[in-house]
Enzyme design. Structure first.
Site, PDB file in Angstrom:
ATOM      1  N   GLY A 193       0.838  -1.204   0.000  1.00  0.00           N
ATOM      2  CA  GLY A 193       0.000   0.000   0.000  1.00  0.00           C
ATOM      3  C   GLY A 193       0.861   1.237   0.000  1.00  0.00           C
ATOM      4  O   GLY A 193       2.070   1.170  -0.193  1.00  0.00           O
ATOM      5  N   ASN A 194       0.234   2.372   0.185  1.00  0.00           N
ATOM      6  CA  ASN A 194       0.992   3.612   0.311  1.00  0.00           C
ATOM      7  C   ASN A 194       0.271   4.514   1.304  1.00  0.00           C
ATOM      8  O   ASN A 194      -0.797   4.159   1.815  1.00  0.00           O
ATOM      9  CB  ASN A 194       1.172   4.278  -1.062  1.00  0.00           C
ATOM     10  CG  ASN A 194      -0.151   4.649  -1.691  1.00  0.00           C
ATOM     11  OD1 ASN A 194      -0.867   5.512  -1.192  1.00  0.00           O
ATOM     12  ND2 ASN A 194      -0.506   3.979  -2.775  1.00  0.00           N
ATOM     13  N   ARG A 195       0.857   5.656   1.574  1.00  0.00           N
ATOM     14  CA  ARG A 195       0.358   6.465   2.687  1.00  0.00           C
ATOM     15  C   ARG A 195      -0.743   7.448   2.296  1.00  0.00           C
ATOM     16  O   ARG A 195      -1.115   8.307   3.097  1.00  0.00           O
ATOM     17  CB  ARG A 195       1.526   7.199   3.343  1.00  0.00           C
ATOM     18  CG  ARG A 195       2.456   6.226   4.078  1.00  0.00           C
ATOM     19  CD  ARG A 195       3.687   6.920   4.591  1.00  0.00           C
ATOM     20  NE  ARG A 195       3.340   8.081   5.390  1.00  0.00           N
ATOM     21  CZ  ARG A 195       4.099   9.153   5.508  1.00  0.00           C
ATOM     22  NH1 ARG A 195       5.238   9.226   4.852  1.00  0.00           N
ATOM     23  NH2 ARG A 195       3.722  10.162   6.255  1.00  0.00           N
TER      24      ARG A 195
END
Ligand code: CTP
Length: 395
Positions: free
Chosen positions: A207-209
């Protein structure tokens, strides 16, 4: 502009409540249907009869069994073209920031989809108290428009920041919002939001932020300006906005599919989502056990949604950069055949992931560069939509 518009005028318990009589009178004269909602403490400063005389309508009270409006606050919330709270005390600001609804006014504001203006009036010390400031920041981030207060003589005799904005100023803001409110009417806008998740196994993902806040702010701002909005969203903890068709997806491939379907007949696509660039080559069917000391994941490229999507609509992209922001953003604008690109420097603390604010530069095809100051994500959303409106008008 004000003719035939329904303005809900909320009045709270401040000495400035008497000035709301002038506002109610001027709005009525301009042709608006003014529905007054007073808090209990407001009625100690000025009587409902004053407003009944000025507007020709009885102030609304949801507990009134004889009300012609049925469920007063819901009927009002739906009928409203705009809600204005003037004067707004520190108390009503705190209640709205906390989502408290315990009277006709707070229930109406919570139930409405109309833009809402807050005109604070209070003693300078209450206004500058960090609690009030935090509450106002929260409301701003949620799309409320704050007008004033102004510097001047206060009821206490002190001079300070706390006077209700002038009637003229409030009416100007109402007119601007009503005008702007419709500038995307009948337009179809597709917005993507959040960070995609690429599964490794049934429990884990890459995922990413991204928080989704910028995309959600864009979707809500477009809705408030009259657009039909489709929001294609990766998982986020944000509440689903009312009046918007939300399509929930998880992976880049799913987002690509959802975008391809949503853009049919659309006027603009705004890709605010942080799409993963790589996904695991294969997803393990069972949970991967920690049997070996190292684990290598083979990744393959995801589709580039913006580059691959085709159709006769405006394309707006984002560029999250950590260096050479403008150069990199311009390259993406060209490579992805965009009409606009919104660049932000992710190393900037105030405009990073999850923040309620953003500092962006909008670049267009002609090479015009517009560097905006630090704004709330909602304000940034409106700036981007201003450009979208402009470009759509030229088509
Ligand atoms: N984007 C997309 N599909 C992808 C990756 C990105 O549609 N697979 C979109 C994003 O939503 C954004 C724009 O392309 O609007 C730029 O995204 P960004 O991550 O900044 O750039 P990338 O193209 O991924 O390039 P890089 O990561 O190498 O900077």
């Amino acid at each position: 502009m004000l003719a035939d518009k329904t303005v809900i005028l909320g009045i709270t318990g401040s000495i400035a409540a008497y000035k709301a009589a002038d506002l109610a009178s001027k709005l009525t004269q301009a042709g608006a249907r003014v529905e007054v909602v007073m808090t209990k403490s407001a009625t100690r400063f000025i009587t409902p009869l004053t407003f009944r005389s000025l507007t020709g309508r009885r102030p609304v009270d949801m507990f009134d069994p004889d009300s012609e409006l049925g469920i007063g606050h819901i009927t009002l919330a739906e009928a409203a073209d705009i809600v204005v709270i003037a004067p707004a005390t520190a108390n009503i600001i705190a209640k709205l920031a906390a989502g408290i609804s315990d009277d006709t006014l707070t229930c109406t504001v919570l139930a409405t989809r109309a833009p809402t203006i807050i005109a604070p009036a209070m003693h300078d010390s209450m206004f500058h108290n960090p609690i009030t400031q935090d509450n106002l920041t929260k409301l701003k981030a949620r799309g409320f428009t704050i007008v004033g207060p102004e510097q001047g003589r206060l009821a206490s005799g002190d001079v300070g920041m706390g006077r209700l904005a002038t009637t003229e100023k409030i009416i100007n803001i109402i007119s601007n919002l009503l005008e702007r409110n419709g500038d995307l009417a009948s337009k179809h806008i597709v917005v993507t939001a959040g960070g995609t998740q690429e599964p490794i196994d049934p429990v884990r993902y890459i995922g990413n932020r991204a928080s989704g806040k910028m995309g959600y702010a864009l979707a809500k701002a477009a809705r408030d300006r009259g657009a039909e909005v489709k929001l294609i969203t990766a998982p986020t903890p944000l509440p689903e906005p009312v009046g918007i068709e939300a399509i929930h997806i998880r992976t880049a491939a799913q987002m690509k599919q959802a975008v391809a379907e949503a853009v049919i007949g659309a006027d603009a696509l705004i890709m605010a989502a942080a799409v993963a660039d790589y996904q695991p080559k294969s997803t393990a069917k069972a949970k991967i056990k920690k049997t070996s000391p190292t684990l290598a994941l083979e990744l393959v490229r995801t589709p580039d949604i913006l580059t691959e999507v085709t159709g006769n609509f405006l394309k707006v992209g984002f560029a999250a950069e950590s260096h050479d922001v403008i150069t990199n953003a311009r390259e993406k604008l060209e490579k992805k055949h965009l009409d606009l690109i919104v660049a932000n420097d992710i190393t900037d603390r105030d405009s990073g992931f999850g923040s309620d604010t953003n500092k962006v530069t909008i670049i267009d095809k002609q090479g015009n560069i517009d560097s905006l100051p630090l704004l709330t994500k909602r304000e940034v959303a409106d700036k981007i939509l201003d450009r979208v409106v402009e470009l759509l008008a030229k088509r």
